[in-house]
Design a protein around this motif. Structure first.
Motif, PDB file in Angstrom:
ATOM      1  N   THR A   1       0.842  -1.195   0.000  1.00 52.07           N
ATOM      2  CA  THR A   1       0.000   0.000   0.000  1.00 52.07           C
ATOM      3  C   THR A   1       0.880   1.248   0.000  1.00 52.07           C
ATOM      4  O   THR A   1       1.872   1.317   0.727  1.00 52.07           O
ATOM      5  CB  THR A   1      -0.924   0.015   1.231  1.00 52.07           C
ATOM      6  N   ALA A   2       0.510   2.203  -0.851  1.00 58.02           N
ATOM      7  CA  ALA A   2       1.293   3.427  -0.963  1.00 58.02           C
ATOM      8  C   ALA A   2       0.359   4.581  -1.307  1.00 58.02           C
ATOM      9  O   ALA A   2      -0.809   4.379  -1.652  1.00 58.02           O
ATOM     10  CB  ALA A   2       2.372   3.274  -2.029  1.00 58.02           C
ATOM     11  N   ASP A   3       0.902   5.790  -1.226  1.00 60.93           N
ATOM     12  CA  ASP A   3       0.142   6.966  -1.634  1.00 60.93           C
ATOM     13  C   ASP A   3       0.093   7.103  -3.150  1.00 60.93           C
ATOM     14  O   ASP A   3      -0.830   7.706  -3.692  1.00 60.93           O
ATOM     15  CB  ASP A   3       0.786   8.220  -1.033  1.00 60.93           C
ATOM     16  N   LEU A   4       1.106   6.541  -3.827  1.00 61.15           N
ATOM     17  CA  LEU A   4       1.178   6.635  -5.283  1.00 61.15           C
ATOM     18  C   LEU A   4       1.815   5.368  -5.835  1.00 61.15           C
ATOM     19  O   LEU A   4       2.817   4.892  -5.310  1.00 61.15           O
ATOM     20  CB  LEU A   4       2.008   7.856  -5.704  1.00 61.15           C
TER      21      LEU A   4
ATOM     22  N   GLU B   1       2.109   4.915 -27.934  1.00 63.40           N
ATOM     23  CA  GLU B   1       1.842   6.338 -28.114  1.00 63.40           C
ATOM     24  C   GLU B   1       0.864   6.835 -27.056  1.00 63.40           C
ATOM     25  O   GLU B   1      -0.236   6.284 -26.912  1.00 63.40           O
ATOM     26  CB  GLU B   1       1.266   6.586 -29.503  1.00 63.40           C
ATOM     27  N   PRO B   2       1.261   7.851 -26.287  1.00 65.70           N
ATOM     28  CA  PRO B   2       0.348   8.409 -25.279  1.00 65.70           C
ATOM     29  C   PRO B   2      -0.761   9.211 -25.963  1.00 65.70           C
ATOM     30  O   PRO B   2      -0.485  10.126 -26.730  1.00 65.70           O
ATOM     31  CB  PRO B   2       1.257   9.319 -24.446  1.00 65.70           C
ATOM     32  N   ARG B   3      -1.985   8.862 -25.706  1.00 66.84           N
ATOM     33  CA  ARG B   3      -3.107   9.535 -26.365  1.00 66.84           C
ATOM     34  C   ARG B   3      -4.090  10.077 -25.334  1.00 66.84           C
ATOM     35  O   ARG B   3      -3.959  11.186 -24.864  1.00 66.84           O
ATOM     36  CB  ARG B   3      -3.774   8.570 -27.344  1.00 66.84           C
ATOM     37  N   GLU B   4      -5.069   9.270 -24.937  1.00 65.31           N
ATOM     38  CA  GLU B   4      -6.093   9.755 -24.006  1.00 65.31           C
ATOM     39  C   GLU B   4      -5.582   9.718 -22.575  1.00 65.31           C
ATOM     40  O   GLU B   4      -5.010   8.715 -22.129  1.00 65.31           O
ATOM     41  CB  GLU B   4      -7.345   8.882 -24.116  1.00 65.31           C
ATOM     42  N   ARG B   5      -5.792  10.816 -21.853  1.00 57.30           N
ATOM     43  CA  ARG B   5      -5.468  10.857 -20.430  1.00 57.30           C
ATOM     44  C   ARG B   5      -6.487  10.038 -19.648  1.00 57.30           C
ATOM     45  O   ARG B   5      -7.671   9.985 -19.995  1.00 57.30           O
ATOM     46  CB  ARG B   5      -5.504  12.305 -19.926  1.00 57.30           C
ATOM     47  N   TRP B   6      -6.041   9.402 -18.623  1.00 62.34           N
ATOM     48  CA  TRP B   6      -6.919   8.662 -17.729  1.00 62.34           C
ATOM     49  C   TRP B   6      -7.425   9.596 -16.628  1.00 62.34           C
ATOM     50  O   TRP B   6      -6.938  10.714 -16.472  1.00 62.34           O
ATOM     51  CB  TRP B   6      -6.170   7.484 -17.128  1.00 62.34           C
ATOM     52  N   ALA B   7      -8.385   9.113 -15.872  1.00 66.48           N
ATOM     53  CA  ALA B   7      -8.934   9.920 -14.784  1.00 66.48           C
ATOM     54  C   ALA B   7      -7.866  10.164 -13.725  1.00 66.48           C
ATOM     55  O   ALA B   7      -7.062   9.273 -13.420  1.00 66.48           O
ATOM     56  CB  ALA B   7     -10.141   9.212 -14.167  1.00 66.48           C
ATOM     57  N   PRO B   8      -7.820  11.360 -13.148  1.00 66.14           N
ATOM     58  CA  PRO B   8      -6.821  11.647 -12.108  1.00 66.14           C
ATOM     59  C   PRO B   8      -6.947  10.669 -10.943  1.00 66.14           C
ATOM     60  O   PRO B   8      -8.050  10.273 -10.556  1.00 66.14           O
ATOM     61  CB  PRO B   8      -7.180  13.069 -11.669  1.00 66.14           C
ATOM     62  N   GLY B   9      -5.815  10.286 -10.390  1.00 68.01           N
ATOM     63  CA  GLY B   9      -5.817   9.356  -9.273  1.00 68.01           C
ATOM     64  C   GLY B   9      -4.413   9.070  -8.796  1.00 68.01           C
ATOM     65  O   GLY B   9      -3.439   9.651  -9.313  1.00 68.01           O
ATOM     66  N   PRO B  10      -4.257   8.170  -7.849  1.00 68.98           N
ATOM     67  CA  PRO B  10      -2.950   7.894  -7.248  1.00 68.98           C
ATOM     68  C   PRO B  10      -2.136   6.854  -8.024  1.00 68.98           C
ATOM     69  O   PRO B  10      -1.375   6.081  -7.435  1.00 68.98           O
ATOM     70  CB  PRO B  10      -3.332   7.368  -5.866  1.00 68.98           C
ATOM     71  N   VAL B  11      -2.320   6.808  -9.347  1.00 67.23           N
ATOM     72  CA  VAL B  11      -1.580   5.881 -10.203  1.00 67.23           C
ATOM     73  C   VAL B  11      -1.153   6.636 -11.457  1.00 67.23           C
ATOM     74  O   VAL B  11      -1.944   7.386 -12.035  1.00 67.23           O
ATOM     75  CB  VAL B  11      -2.440   4.663 -10.609  1.00 67.23           C
ATOM     76  N   THR B  12       0.091   6.459 -11.872  1.00 67.24           N
ATOM     77  CA  THR B  12       0.560   7.104 -13.093  1.00 67.24           C
ATOM     78  C   THR B  12       1.562   6.197 -13.792  1.00 67.24           C
ATOM     79  O   THR B  12       1.908   5.111 -13.282  1.00 67.24           O
ATOM     80  CB  THR B  12       1.167   8.490 -12.785  1.00 67.24           C
ATOM     81  N   LEU B  13       2.041   6.629 -14.960  1.00 66.46           N
ATOM     82  CA  LEU B  13       2.945   5.826 -15.778  1.00 66.46           C
ATOM     83  C   LEU B  13       4.193   6.628 -16.112  1.00 66.46           C
ATOM     84  O   LEU B  13       4.170   7.863 -16.141  1.00 66.46           O
ATOM     85  CB  LEU B  13       2.255   5.390 -17.069  1.00 66.46           C
TER      86      LEU B  13
END
Length: 374
Positions: free
Chosen positions: A142-145, A286-298
């Motif tokens: 478990t983490a914040d991000l 290819e980065p296209r559509e942004r995902w919904a904001p949240g505690p996960v990123t790439l």
């Protein structure tokens, strides 16, 4: 703040070093059973942006070591025939700094907590906004991000952005490395050039360390242990679209296309380290559509994998790491909230990441174009 990073590639490790230096708790989870399970040791060309990003994430006391273990690159940018006669020009030769991926990875691993054999199977965002990551061995964290730095086949991306999938360019490379002996020193002038024969195109690049890495670490940063890697030539044979090795080894596949080539070029492939030769398929994300904001990123190839012909895949991942490091430090210091910091990172990363992918695809035809007759 606690950050979980999926993937112990260069981008993930660079971010981990940057967060560790800022006093932010970070753990790295790697699906491979061991850090050395796969060879990851070809040279990389670092742009000024990539080099500065790497420096930004490393402790300042390691900067002299980093400067010592890189090399200076010069790319002639020529098109040569299989007898090493010039028949054309690729474009302006590239100059810059080169570094060995295997050596850099060992530097970046120093002092980090890396959990191997930790294949991510999914994650859940909890009611309190934290993220719980699940692993194939049954454990969780478990983490914040959560940062998905787990490459082209990213398990994090499969959940976060399932519509973002890799595209196979159809291009295949056989790539290897050969010790830079006196015999092959004479090929250095052809570094950064394309050698075009009837059987395929061969690309060369020399890795000459300013100081042997193991010796440099012992002298400049005794707490760092680097492998005893010596100067070498990196070569790559471009195969036809969709090519495969069949029953042959990578070296045999390359040599089968080099009949009648200059003997130094044939010997270069013959004397390559067989354990460090492999077939690579070139896929892009290819980065296209942004995902919904949240505690996960790439980060890195998980969201903007490039063709190596652009020379910017590692540089863009390092740029991600440094940018995300700076954004997360702002959140840790209370200058903005975590989701705002991640959002700032993603907006910038999507822009330059898309440009990097397109640049690499634009550079691909010059490398794979039909070879001239020898």
């Amino acid at each position: 703040m606690r950050v979980s990073i999926a993937g112990a590639g260069l981008g993930g490790l660079c971010l981990a070093q940057g967060l560790r230096g800022a006093g932010i708790d970070v753990d790295v989870y790697e699906r491979d059973p061991a850090i050395t399970a796969r060879f990851q040791g070809y040279r990389l060309m670092l742009s000024p942006v990539g080099y500065e990003a790497l420096q930004g994430c490393l402790p300042q006391r390691w900067h002299p070591l980093l400067d010592a273990i890189v090399g200076d690159a010069y790319g002639a940018g020529l098109i040569l025939d299989s007898q090493l006669n010039q028949v054309g020009q690729l474009g302006p030769g590239r100059t810059g700094i080169v570094i060995d991926r295997h050596v850099l990875r060992h530097l970046l691993l120093t002092g980090l907590t890396v959990h191997t054999g930790a294949a991510l199977t999914g994650y859940d965002v909890l009611d309190d906004g934290k993220v719980e990551t699940r692993f194939a061995h049954g454990g969780s964290a478990t983490a914040d991000l959560l940062v998905g730095a787990d490459g082209v086949t990213s398990a994090v991306r499969a959940v976060l952005s399932p519509q973002t999938t890799p595209t196979d360019t159809g291009v295949r490379f056989v790539i290897g490395r050969t010790p830079l002996t006196e015999r092959f020193a004479g090929l250095s002038w052809a570094a950064g050039s394309k050698i075009a024969g009837d059987g395929g195109n061969l690309l060369l690049g020399a890795m000459r360390f300013r100081t042997p890495p193991m010796e440099a670490a012992q002298e400049l940063a005794p707490e760092v242990t680097l492998p005893d890697v010596r100067d070498y030539v990196r070569w790559a044979m471009v195969l036809p679209s969709g090519g495969s090795l069949g029953a042959t080894t990578p070296q045999e596949a390359a040599l089968s296309r080099m009949e009648g080539w200059h003997p130094d070029l044939q010997a270069l492939v013959e004397q390559a380290d067989p354990d460090n030769s492999t077939l690579l398929s070139i896929r892009v994300v290819e980065p296209r559509e942004r995902w919904a904001p949240g505690p996960v990123t790439l980060l890195g190839d998980a969201i903007h994998a490039t063709s190596p012909t652009g020379g910017n895949g590692a540089n863009t991942a390092l740029r991600d790491a440094d940018l995300l490091r700076r954004c997360l430090i702002e959140a840790a210091e209370g200058r903005q909230d975590l989701l705002g910091a991640v959002g700032d990172y993603e907006r910038q990363m999507f822009g330059y990441g898309a440009e990097a992918v397109q640049h690499s695809l634009d550079a691909l035809p010059a490398i794979i174009s039909k070879p001239v007759s020898a």
